[in-house]
Design a protein around this motif. Structure first.
Motif, PDB file in Angstrom:
ATOM      1  N   TYR A   1       0.842  -1.205   0.000  1.00 32.05           N
ATOM      2  CA  TYR A   1       0.000   0.000   0.000  1.00 32.05           C
ATOM      3  C   TYR A   1       0.876   1.254   0.000  1.00 32.05           C
ATOM      4  CZ  TYR A   1      -3.708  -3.161   1.763  1.00 32.05           C
ATOM      5  OH  TYR A   1      -4.599  -4.182   1.942  1.00 32.05           O
ATOM      6  N   LYS A   2       1.948   1.233   0.801  1.00 30.45           N
ATOM      7  CA  LYS A   2       2.846   2.393   0.894  1.00 30.45           C
ATOM      8  C   LYS A   2       3.501   2.688  -0.453  1.00 30.45           C
ATOM      9  CE  LYS A   2       3.853   1.576   5.748  1.00 30.45           C
ATOM     10  NZ  LYS A   2       4.831   1.047   6.694  1.00 30.45           N
ATOM     11  N   ILE A   3       3.920   1.637  -1.137  1.00 28.38           N
ATOM     12  CA  ILE A   3       4.544   1.799  -2.456  1.00 28.38           C
ATOM     13  C   ILE A   3       3.539   2.374  -3.438  1.00 28.38           C
ATOM     14  CG2 ILE A   3       5.551   0.538  -4.414  1.00 28.38           C
ATOM     15  CD1 ILE A   3       6.663  -1.457  -2.261  1.00 28.38           C
ATOM     16  N   LEU A   4       2.330   1.853  -3.414  1.00 27.16           N
ATOM     17  CA  LEU A   4       1.289   2.329  -4.326  1.00 27.16           C
ATOM     18  C   LEU A   4       0.954   3.793  -4.073  1.00 27.16           C
ATOM     19  CD1 LEU A   4      -0.999  -0.834  -4.326  1.00 27.16           C
ATOM     20  CD2 LEU A   4       0.563  -0.084  -6.136  1.00 27.16           C
ATOM     21  N   LYS A   5       0.900   4.183  -2.791  1.00 26.21           N
ATOM     22  CA  LYS A   5       0.629   5.586  -2.455  1.00 26.21           C
ATOM     23  C   LYS A   5       1.693   6.501  -3.053  1.00 26.21           C
ATOM     24  CE  LYS A   5      -1.946   5.037   1.830  1.00 26.21           C
ATOM     25  NZ  LYS A   5      -1.906   5.140   3.295  1.00 26.21           N
ATOM     26  N   LYS A   6       2.964   6.086  -2.962  1.00 23.70           N
ATOM     27  CA  LYS A   6       4.069   6.890  -3.511  1.00 23.70           C
ATOM     28  C   LYS A   6       3.914   7.093  -5.012  1.00 23.70           C
ATOM     29  CE  LYS A   6       7.658   5.615  -0.210  1.00 23.70           C
ATOM     30  NZ  LYS A   6       8.900   4.859  -0.011  1.00 23.70           N
ATOM     31  N   HIS A   7       3.284   6.138  -5.677  1.00 18.57           N
ATOM     32  CA  HIS A   7       3.119   6.211  -7.132  1.00 18.57           C
ATOM     33  C   HIS A   7       1.718   6.679  -7.536  1.00 18.57           C
ATOM     34  CE1 HIS A   7       6.735   3.683  -6.865  1.00 18.57           C
ATOM     35  NE2 HIS A   7       7.036   4.256  -8.023  1.00 18.57           N
ATOM     36  N   ASN A   8       0.962   7.162  -6.559  1.00 13.58           N
ATOM     37  CA  ASN A   8      -0.403   7.663  -6.811  1.00 13.58           C
ATOM     38  C   ASN A   8      -1.305   6.635  -7.497  1.00 13.58           C
ATOM     39  OD1 ASN A   8       0.016  10.289  -5.682  1.00 13.58           O
ATOM     40  ND2 ASN A   8       1.225  10.758  -7.503  1.00 13.58           N
ATOM     41  N   ILE A   9      -1.174   5.397  -7.062  1.00 14.79           N
ATOM     42  CA  ILE A   9      -2.029   4.326  -7.588  1.00 14.79           C
ATOM     43  C   ILE A   9      -3.052   3.983  -6.504  1.00 14.79           C
ATOM     44  CG2 ILE A   9      -2.116   1.931  -8.387  1.00 14.79           C
ATOM     45  CD1 ILE A   9       0.777   2.334  -9.438  1.00 14.79           C
ATOM     46  N   ASN A  10      -4.319   4.076  -6.859  1.00 17.47           N
ATOM     47  CA  ASN A  10      -5.383   3.760  -5.913  1.00 17.47           C
ATOM     48  C   ASN A  10      -5.439   2.264  -5.655  1.00 17.47           C
ATOM     49  OD1 ASN A  10      -6.338   6.458  -5.735  1.00 17.47           O
ATOM     50  ND2 ASN A  10      -7.399   6.176  -7.676  1.00 17.47           N
ATOM     51  N   TYR A  11      -5.862   1.919  -4.451  1.00 11.26           N
ATOM     52  CA  TYR A  11      -6.031   0.511  -4.117  1.00 11.26           C
ATOM     53  C   TYR A  11      -7.223   0.377  -3.193  1.00 11.26           C
ATOM     54  CZ  TYR A  11      -3.824   1.743   0.291  1.00 11.26           C
ATOM     55  OH  TYR A  11      -3.540   2.338   1.494  1.00 11.26           O
ATOM     56  N   GLU A  12      -7.776  -0.816  -3.170  1.00 15.11           N
ATOM     57  CA  GLU A  12      -8.872  -1.079  -2.247  1.00 15.11           C
ATOM     58  C   GLU A  12      -8.849  -2.535  -1.817  1.00 15.11           C
ATOM     59  OE1 GLU A  12     -12.917  -1.032  -4.167  1.00 15.11           O
ATOM     60  OE2 GLU A  12     -11.776  -0.273  -5.868  1.00 15.11           O
ATOM     61  N   GLU A  13      -9.216  -2.742  -0.558  1.00 15.31           N
ATOM     62  CA  GLU A  13      -9.413  -4.095  -0.047  1.00 15.31           C
ATOM     63  C   GLU A  13     -10.853  -4.434  -0.361  1.00 15.31           C
ATOM     64  OE1 GLU A  13      -8.468  -3.970   4.103  1.00 15.31           O
ATOM     65  OE2 GLU A  13      -6.326  -3.768   3.732  1.00 15.31           O
ATOM     66  N   ALA A  14     -11.049  -5.310  -1.313  1.00 12.47           N
ATOM     67  CA  ALA A  14     -12.398  -5.628  -1.773  1.00 12.47           C
ATOM     68  C   ALA A  14     -12.366  -7.004  -2.422  1.00 12.47           C
ATOM     69  CB  ALA A  14     -12.880  -4.579  -2.761  1.00 12.47           C
ATOM     70  N   CYS A  15     -13.523  -7.449  -2.829  1.00 13.83           N
ATOM     71  CA  CYS A  15     -13.650  -8.713  -3.529  1.00 13.83           C
ATOM     72  C   CYS A  15     -14.158  -8.427  -4.937  1.00 13.83           C
ATOM     73  CB  CYS A  15     -14.603  -9.648  -2.785  1.00 13.83           C
ATOM     74  SG  CYS A  15     -14.898 -11.190  -3.658  1.00 13.83           S
ATOM     75  N   THR A  16     -13.372  -8.777  -5.918  1.00 14.79           N
ATOM     76  CA  THR A  16     -13.752  -8.552  -7.314  1.00 14.79           C
ATOM     77  C   THR A  16     -15.118  -9.158  -7.614  1.00 14.79           C
ATOM     78  OG1 THR A  16     -11.451  -8.435  -8.019  1.00 14.79           O
ATOM     79  CG2 THR A  16     -13.075  -9.022  -9.716  1.00 14.79           C
ATOM     80  N   LEU A  17     -15.362 -10.358  -7.103  1.00 12.06           N
ATOM     81  CA  LEU A  17     -16.632 -11.036  -7.370  1.00 12.06           C
ATOM     82  C   LEU A  17     -17.813 -10.276  -6.781  1.00 12.06           C
ATOM     83  CD1 LEU A  17     -15.425 -14.688  -6.732  1.00 12.06           C
ATOM     84  CD2 LEU A  17     -15.798 -13.570  -8.939  1.00 12.06           C
ATOM     85  N   VAL A  18     -17.644  -9.734  -5.593  1.00  7.61           N
ATOM     86  CA  VAL A  18     -18.718  -8.961  -4.960  1.00  7.61           C
ATOM     87  C   VAL A  18     -18.920  -7.647  -5.721  1.00  7.61           C
ATOM     88  CG1 VAL A  18     -19.419  -7.717  -2.873  1.00  7.61           C
ATOM     89  CG2 VAL A  18     -18.439 -10.003  -2.682  1.00  7.61           C
ATOM     90  N   LEU A  19     -17.825  -6.987  -6.069  1.00 11.76           N
ATOM     91  CA  LEU A  19     -17.939  -5.724  -6.820  1.00 11.76           C
ATOM     92  C   LEU A  19     -18.702  -5.932  -8.125  1.00 11.76           C
ATOM     93  CD1 LEU A  19     -14.350  -4.254  -6.317  1.00 11.76           C
ATOM     94  CD2 LEU A  19     -16.456  -3.482  -5.217  1.00 11.76           C
TER      95      LEU A  19
END
Length: 120
Positions: free
Chosen positions: A96-114
């Protein structure tokens, strides 16, 4: 809906969530590419066993536990996706920290539920 998606950790085993995710993405008309350890096909999508430089990836949905993700950090960031979905069991505060540095959004979710709730 065209949020080109990379399923990272795709499995040929029909009882795996990553397998079902590829099927559901295809059924929902989402352009899908897949990477896994074994070559094969799910719903017409070839599973790549080499890390390819995919163009225009919107979403990377992860099906690798946090320890297995480390070797893919640079690769995922290099794709410059709009978001990463950390499916249940793939949560990774270090990444998550690496992604934040690169301005990439992330989420804890389930693809199937989404997908099933039209929130993808």
């Amino acid at each position: 809906m065209n949020k080109k998606t990379l399923v990272l950790g795709a499995s040929l085993k029909p009882n795996r969530y990553s397998h079902y995710a590829v099927q559901r993405l295809v059924a929902n008309n989402v352009e899908t590419v897949a990477y896994g350890l074994k070559k094969g096909e799910i719903s017409g999508i070839e599973i790549d066993t080499e890390l390819l430089t995919y163009e225009n990836i919107h979403t990377v949905t992860l099906y690798l536990n946090s320890k297995r993700q480390k070797e893919y950090y640079n690769y995922i960031v290099s794709l410059n996706p709009k978001r990463i979905i950390f499916n249940p069991g793939t949560e990774n505060p270090e990444f998550y920290k690496i992604l934040k540095k690169h301005n990439i959004n992330y989420e804890e979710a389930c693809t199937l539920v989404l997908l099933s709730t039209n929130q993808y």
